[in-house]
Design an enzyme around this catalytic site. Structure first.
Site, PDB file in Angstrom:
ATOM      1  N   ASN A   9      46.232  44.851  30.818  1.00 58.20           N
ATOM      2  CA  ASN A   9      45.372  45.791  31.536  1.00 58.20           C
ATOM      3  C   ASN A   9      45.476  45.448  33.022  1.00 58.20           C
ATOM      4  O   ASN A   9      44.892  44.471  33.466  1.00 58.20           O
ATOM      5  CB  ASN A   9      43.926  45.643  31.033  1.00 58.20           C
ATOM      6  N   TRP A  10      46.236  46.266  33.716  1.00 59.73           N
ATOM      7  CA  TRP A  10      46.484  45.967  35.142  1.00 59.73           C
ATOM      8  C   TRP A  10      45.272  46.258  36.015  1.00 59.73           C
ATOM      9  O   TRP A  10      45.246  45.891  37.183  1.00 59.73           O
ATOM     10  CB  TRP A  10      47.682  46.774  35.654  1.00 59.73           C
ATOM     11  N   LYS A  11      44.291  46.962  35.476  1.00 62.38           N
ATOM     12  CA  LYS A  11      43.105  47.375  36.251  1.00 62.38           C
ATOM     13  C   LYS A  11      43.537  48.079  37.539  1.00 62.38           C
ATOM     14  O   LYS A  11      44.573  48.736  37.562  1.00 62.38           O
ATOM     15  CB  LYS A  11      42.202  46.165  36.532  1.00 62.38           C
ATOM     16  N   HIS A  96      36.182  50.069  28.207  1.00 63.31           N
ATOM     17  CA  HIS A  96      36.243  48.744  28.822  1.00 63.31           C
ATOM     18  C   HIS A  96      34.875  48.433  29.435  1.00 63.31           C
ATOM     19  O   HIS A  96      34.203  49.322  29.953  1.00 63.31           O
ATOM     20  CB  HIS A  96      37.340  48.712  29.897  1.00 63.31           C
ATOM     21  N   GLU A  98      34.016  47.257  32.138  1.00 56.60           N
ATOM     22  CA  GLU A  98      33.865  47.675  33.540  1.00 56.60           C
ATOM     23  C   GLU A  98      33.523  49.160  33.613  1.00 56.60           C
ATOM     24  O   GLU A  98      32.765  49.592  34.479  1.00 56.60           O
ATOM     25  CB  GLU A  98      35.148  47.329  34.322  1.00 56.60           C
ATOM     26  N   GLU A 168      35.839  41.958  23.580  1.00 54.87           N
ATOM     27  CA  GLU A 168      35.902  41.300  24.889  1.00 54.87           C
ATOM     28  C   GLU A 168      34.494  40.882  25.317  1.00 54.87           C
ATOM     29  O   GLU A 168      33.722  41.723  25.815  1.00 54.87           O
ATOM     30  CB  GLU A 168      36.473  42.253  25.937  1.00 54.87           C
ATOM     31  N   GLY A 174      37.590  37.981  33.336  1.00 53.24           N
ATOM     32  CA  GLY A 174      37.862  37.666  34.742  1.00 53.24           C
ATOM     33  C   GLY A 174      37.119  36.449  35.258  1.00 53.24           C
ATOM     34  O   GLY A 174      37.073  36.207  36.465  1.00 53.24           O
ATOM     35  N   SER A 214      39.771  36.299  29.784  1.00 56.08           N
ATOM     36  CA  SER A 214      40.421  35.084  30.293  1.00 56.08           C
ATOM     37  C   SER A 214      41.425  34.484  29.304  1.00 56.08           C
ATOM     38  O   SER A 214      41.592  33.262  29.258  1.00 56.08           O
ATOM     39  CB  SER A 214      39.371  34.051  30.725  1.00 56.08           C
ATOM     40  N   GLY A 235      43.925  40.808  31.064  1.00 57.92           N
ATOM     41  CA  GLY A 235      43.738  41.324  32.420  1.00 57.92           C
ATOM     42  C   GLY A 235      44.582  40.547  33.421  1.00 57.92           C
ATOM     43  O   GLY A 235      45.784  40.793  33.566  1.00 57.92           O
ATOM     44  N   GLY A 236      43.959  39.588  34.095  1.00 56.60           N
ATOM     45  CA  GLY A 236      44.614  38.836  35.178  1.00 56.60           C
ATOM     46  C   GLY A 236      46.009  38.332  34.833  1.00 56.60           C
ATOM     47  O   GLY A 236      46.947  38.476  35.632  1.00 56.60           O
TER      48      GLY A 236
END
Ligand code: PEP
Length: 251
Positions: A9-11, A96, A98, A168, A174, A214, A235-236
C-alpha cells in the site's frame, strides 16, 4: 488451499515518475526471487494505475487504495470501481483505517464500496482492526466482529469468497509497533471463526486473511509462520523494492 498474498500500500507517496520507477524495481526483484504460490500486489495512488500497469505486466498484480461509494455521476474528485477496473487493476483496498478515521468512512459506506467493487469483478481487500484504546479495553474481538458483520455479512457466500480480509491493528500502522506473532494468530483465528459461524467452515478456510501494521523484512517470517496469517498488507516497507521482495519471500 487459500491464496497467500503480499500487497503493498503505497499510500500518498511517489510522483508518477517515481512510482513507475518503483514498479519497475518491484517487478524485477520479484521476478528474480521466483517465488511460487504467492500473489504479489501493489496498490498505488489512482493517477499511477495506468502507467504502473504497463510497467508491471502480468507478474505483479495491481490494486487501487479506494473507490467511490457511488457507481458514477456528479461526485467531483471521486473515482468509481468501474474506472479502477478500466486501468487493469484487479484489487482495491476498502476501509483502510486512514479512510475510516480521516474521511469518515463508516461500515455502511464501505459495504456500498465492496458491492460496487465486486460488481466490477475487482477483489476488495477489506481492512478491519481496533484502535489502541479498544485493545487496552479488551474489546478488540467485538470491534472486528462488528466491522465484519456491518461491512461484509450482507454478501452471499459466493460474493464473500471473493473478498480478502486485512486485519490491521490501528496502533501498529506506521508506528513501528507490530502485533506479536501470538496476538496476530489469536485474532486471525478468531476472525476465521466468525466467518465460519456466518458462512461455514469451507468458506472460512478459503478466505485469505492478511496481517498489516509495521510488517517488515525483519518480522514478516515470524508473522507469516502462523497458520491463520496468509500474508501481509504492507505500508512503509512496500516503498523499497528490496524490503518488499524480502517480505514476499518470507513464507
Ligand atoms: C498500511 O497502511 O496498511 C500499513 C500496514 O502500514 P505500515 O506497514 O506502514 O504500518
Amino acid at each position: 488451499m487459500r491464496k497467500k498474498i503480499v500487497a503493498g500500500n503505497w499510500k500518498m507517496n511517489k510522483t508518477l515518475q517515481e512510482g513507475v520507477q518503483l514498479a519497475s524495481e518491484v517487478k524485477e526483484s520479484v521476478a528474480k526471487a521466483a517465488v511460487k504460490d504467492v500473489t504479489v500486489i501493489v496498490c498505488t495512488p489512482f493517477i499511477h494505475l495506468t502507467e504502473v500497469k504497463k510497467t508491471l505486466g502480468n507478474g505483479v498484480a495491481l490494486g487501487a487504495q479506494n473507490c467511490a461509494a457511488e457507481p458514477k455521476g456528479a461526485f467531483t474528485g471521486e473515482v468509481s470501481a468501474e474506472m479502477v477496473k478500466s486501468t487493469g487493476a484487479t484489487y482495491v483496498i476498502i476501509g483502510h483505517s486512514e479512510r475510516r478515521a480521516y474521511y469518515g468512512e463508516t461500515d455502511a459506506i464501505l459495504n456500498k464500496k465492496v458491492n460496487l467493487a465486486l460488481e466490477q469483478g475487482l477483489t476488495p481487500i477489506f481492512c478491519i482492526g481496533e484502535v489502541l484504546q479498544e485493545r487496552e479495553a479488551n474489546i478488540h474481538f467485538d470491534v472486528v466482529k462488528k466491522q465484519l458483520s456491518e461491512g461484509l455479512f450482507s454478501l452471499s457466500a459466493e460474493q464473500f469468497s471473493n473478498v480478502v480480509i486485512a486485519y490491521e491493528p490501528v496502533w501498529a500502522i506506521g508506528t513501528g509497533k507490530t502485533a506479536t506473532s501470538e496476538q496476530a494468530q489469536e485474532i486471525h483465528k478468531y476472525i476465521r471463526g466468525v466467518i465460519a459461524a456466518k458462512y461455514g467452515n469451507a468458506v472460512a478456510d478459503g478466505i485469505t486473511i492478511l496481517y498489516g501494521g509495521s510488517c517488515n523484512a525483519q518480522n514478516a517470517k515470524e508473522l507469516f509462520a502462523n497458520p491463520d496469517v496468509d500474508g501481509g498488507l504492507i505500508g512503509g516497507a512496500s516503498l523499497k523494492a528490496a524490503d518488499f521482495t524480502t517480505i514476499v519471500t518470507s513464507f
